[in-house]
Scaffold this motif. Structure first.
Motif, short mmCIF file in Angstrom:
data_model
loop_
_atom_site.label_atom_id
_atom_site.label_comp_id
_atom_site.label_asym_id
_atom_site.label_seq_id
_atom_site.Cartn_x
_atom_site.Cartn_y
_atom_site.Cartn_z
N ALA A 25 0.81 -1.22 0.00
CA ALA A 25 0.00 0.00 0.00
C ALA A 25 0.84 1.27 0.00
CB ALA A 25 -0.92 -0.01 1.21
N LEU A 26 2.15 1.16 -0.12
CA LEU A 26 3.03 2.32 -0.10
C LEU A 26 3.01 3.04 -1.45
CD1 LEU A 26 5.99 0.65 1.76
CD2 LEU A 26 4.45 2.37 2.67
N PRO A 27 3.47 4.30 -1.49
CA PRO A 27 3.54 5.01 -2.77
C PRO A 27 4.51 4.30 -3.73
CG PRO A 27 3.93 6.52 -0.93
CD PRO A 27 3.88 5.13 -0.37
N GLU A 28 4.26 4.44 -5.02
CA GLU A 28 5.17 3.88 -6.02
C GLU A 28 6.52 4.59 -5.94
OE1 GLU A 28 3.43 4.42 -9.87
OE2 GLU A 28 2.32 2.54 -9.72
N ILE A 29 7.58 3.86 -6.32
CA ILE A 29 8.90 4.48 -6.41
C ILE A 29 9.41 4.30 -7.84
CG2 ILE A 29 9.49 4.20 -3.97
CD1 ILE A 29 11.17 1.77 -4.73
N ALA A 30 10.24 5.25 -8.26
CA ALA A 30 10.82 5.20 -9.61
C ALA A 30 12.03 4.28 -9.61
CB ALA A 30 11.23 6.59 -10.05
N SER A 31 12.14 3.47 -10.64
CA SER A 31 13.29 2.60 -10.86
C SER A 31 13.90 2.97 -12.21
CB SER A 31 12.83 1.14 -10.86
OG SER A 31 13.90 0.27 -11.18
N TRP A 32 15.22 3.17 -12.25
CA TRP A 32 15.89 3.53 -13.50
C TRP A 32 17.35 3.12 -13.47
CZ3 TRP A 32 20.05 6.68 -12.94
CH2 TRP A 32 20.12 7.45 -11.78
N THR A 33 17.94 2.96 -14.63
CA THR A 33 19.39 2.73 -14.74
C THR A 33 19.91 3.40 -16.02
OG1 THR A 33 19.29 0.69 -16.04
CG2 THR A 33 19.37 0.45 -13.65
N LEU A 34 21.17 3.73 -15.97
CA LEU A 34 21.97 4.08 -17.15
C LEU A 34 23.08 3.04 -17.17
CD1 LEU A 34 22.23 7.93 -16.68
CD2 LEU A 34 20.75 6.69 -18.25
N ASN A 35 23.30 2.40 -18.30
CA ASN A 35 24.25 1.29 -18.38
C ASN A 35 25.23 1.51 -19.52
OD1 ASN A 35 22.06 0.43 -16.89
ND2 ASN A 35 21.52 -1.24 -18.24
N GLY A 36 26.39 0.90 -19.37
CA GLY A 36 27.37 0.90 -20.45
C GLY A 36 28.19 -0.37 -20.39
N ASP A 37 28.67 -0.81 -21.54
CA ASP A 37 29.57 -1.97 -21.56
C ASP A 37 30.58 -1.80 -22.67
OD1 ASP A 37 28.67 -3.60 -24.04
OD2 ASP A 37 26.80 -3.33 -22.94
N SER A 41 39.43 -6.03 -28.07
CA SER A 41 40.61 -6.86 -28.28
C SER A 41 41.80 -5.94 -28.43
CB SER A 41 40.45 -7.72 -29.53
OG SER A 41 39.45 -8.68 -29.34
N LEU A 42 42.82 -6.19 -27.65
CA LEU A 42 44.04 -5.38 -27.68
C LEU A 42 45.15 -6.24 -28.28
CD1 LEU A 42 43.68 -4.02 -24.05
CD2 LEU A 42 42.92 -2.92 -26.17
N GLY A 43 45.02 -6.56 -29.54
CA GLY A 43 45.95 -7.47 -30.19
C GLY A 43 45.38 -8.88 -30.15
N SER A 44 46.20 -9.83 -30.52
CA SER A 44 45.71 -11.21 -30.60
C SER A 44 45.73 -11.95 -29.27
CB SER A 44 46.53 -11.98 -31.64
OG SER A 44 47.89 -12.00 -31.26
N HIS A 45 46.37 -11.39 -28.24
CA HIS A 45 46.51 -12.10 -26.97
C HIS A 45 45.85 -11.41 -25.77
CE1 HIS A 45 49.24 -14.88 -28.88
NE2 HIS A 45 49.97 -13.86 -29.31
N LEU A 46 45.31 -10.21 -25.95
CA LEU A 46 44.73 -9.46 -24.84
C LEU A 46 43.30 -9.03 -25.17
CD1 LEU A 46 47.61 -7.00 -23.88
CD2 LEU A 46 46.84 -8.97 -22.58
N GLU A 47 42.45 -9.06 -24.14
CA GLU A 47 41.09 -8.58 -24.29
C GLU A 47 40.67 -7.86 -23.02
OE1 GLU A 47 37.77 -10.99 -26.15
OE2 GLU A 47 37.15 -10.96 -24.04
N LEU A 48 40.06 -6.71 -23.17
CA LEU A 48 39.55 -5.94 -22.04
C LEU A 48 38.03 -5.89 -22.17
CD1 LEU A 48 40.15 -4.03 -19.61
CD2 LEU A 48 40.14 -2.16 -21.26
N SER A 49 37.33 -6.15 -21.08
CA SER A 49 35.87 -6.08 -21.09
C SER A 49 35.38 -5.52 -19.76
CB SER A 49 35.25 -7.46 -21.36
OG SER A 49 35.66 -8.39 -20.38
N GLY A 50 34.15 -5.02 -19.77
CA GLY A 50 33.59 -4.49 -18.55
C GLY A 50 32.19 -3.97 -18.73
N GLU A 51 31.55 -3.70 -17.61
CA GLU A 51 30.21 -3.12 -17.59
C GLU A 51 30.14 -2.11 -16.45
OE1 GLU A 51 27.30 -6.19 -17.11
OE2 GLU A 51 27.77 -7.12 -19.03
N THR A 87 25.57 2.40 -7.65
CA THR A 87 26.50 2.42 -8.77
C THR A 87 27.33 1.15 -8.71
OG1 THR A 87 26.64 4.82 -8.59
CG2 THR A 87 28.35 3.73 -9.88
N GLY A 88 27.61 0.57 -9.84
CA GLY A 88 28.43 -0.63 -9.84
C GLY A 88 29.00 -0.94 -11.20
N GLY A 89 29.84 -1.94 -11.21
CA GLY A 89 30.43 -2.37 -12.46
C GLY A 89 31.59 -3.31 -12.24
#
Length: 182
Positions: A25-37, A41-51, A87-89
């Motif tokens: 019975a409580l008031p509604e709350i807003a839910s939102w996100t901004l995301n990035g990922d 590939s940094l050459g043939s042997h390295l890869e960087l990834s994240g979110e 905030t996270g990632g």
């Protein structure tokens, strides 16, 4: 943006989410996100990834350390509500020195904003426990693939948690795994 045809392929993504949440019975709350990922590939042997994300009331999406809102009392959680902003990632570096070997190192963190956690004199989640301020993990692993079907891995992981009340806690974990790919 996907440049998989270039010599050093990478992809970048951005997104967002917006909704309203209702808690009894409580008031509604807003839910939102901004995301990035990112995946690069940094050459043939390295890869960087994240979110990365920043949002409010996103526990149902895995953010906010699985908590969307706080309440003033554990005995009467339906008297008031306040959404949590968080905030996270994570970021990971993958090293592939050969076809059968792989090393990974990563760091990840999810943190609720302190002022939201202190909105009530003593805040609780809908499960009746005090919410968490921060979760962080760091890990390194080694994966060996002797053939197309088998893989073996060893991983070290360090976990660190900061609750709103009580002292922080940390733990170390060593995992050894074997798998069959099909």
């Amino acid at each position: 943006l996907d440049r998989s045809t270039s010599r050093y392929p990478f992809s970048v993504g951005f997104g967002g989410y917006r909704a309203r949440q209702q808690y009894d019975a409580l008031p509604e709350i807003a839910s939102w996100t901004l995301n990035g990922d990112l995946k690069a590939s940094l050459g043939s042997h390295l890869e960087l990834s994240g979110e990365w994300y920043k949002g409010q009331a996103v526990g149902g999406l895995g953010g906010g350390i699985w908590t969307s809102a706080v309440y003033p009392e554990p005995t009467d959680p339906h008297s008031a509500i306040h959404p949590l902003r968080s905030t996270g990632g994570w970021a990971q570096l993958k090293v592939k020195p050969g076809r059968r070997f792989e090393f990974n190192g990563a760091f990840g963190q999810d943190e609720n904003e302190g002022r939201d956690l202190r909105f009530f004199p003593t805040s609780f989640t809908d499960e009746g426990y005090t919410p968490l301020k921060k979760n962080r993990t760091d890990f390194v692993n080694f994966i060996y693939k002797p053939n197309a079907f088998l893989l073996f891995a060893v991983e070290y992981r360090h976990l660190f948690t900061v609750p709103v009340v009580r002292e922080s806690a940390s733990g170390d974990q060593l995992n050894i795994a074997a798998g069959v790919r099909f």
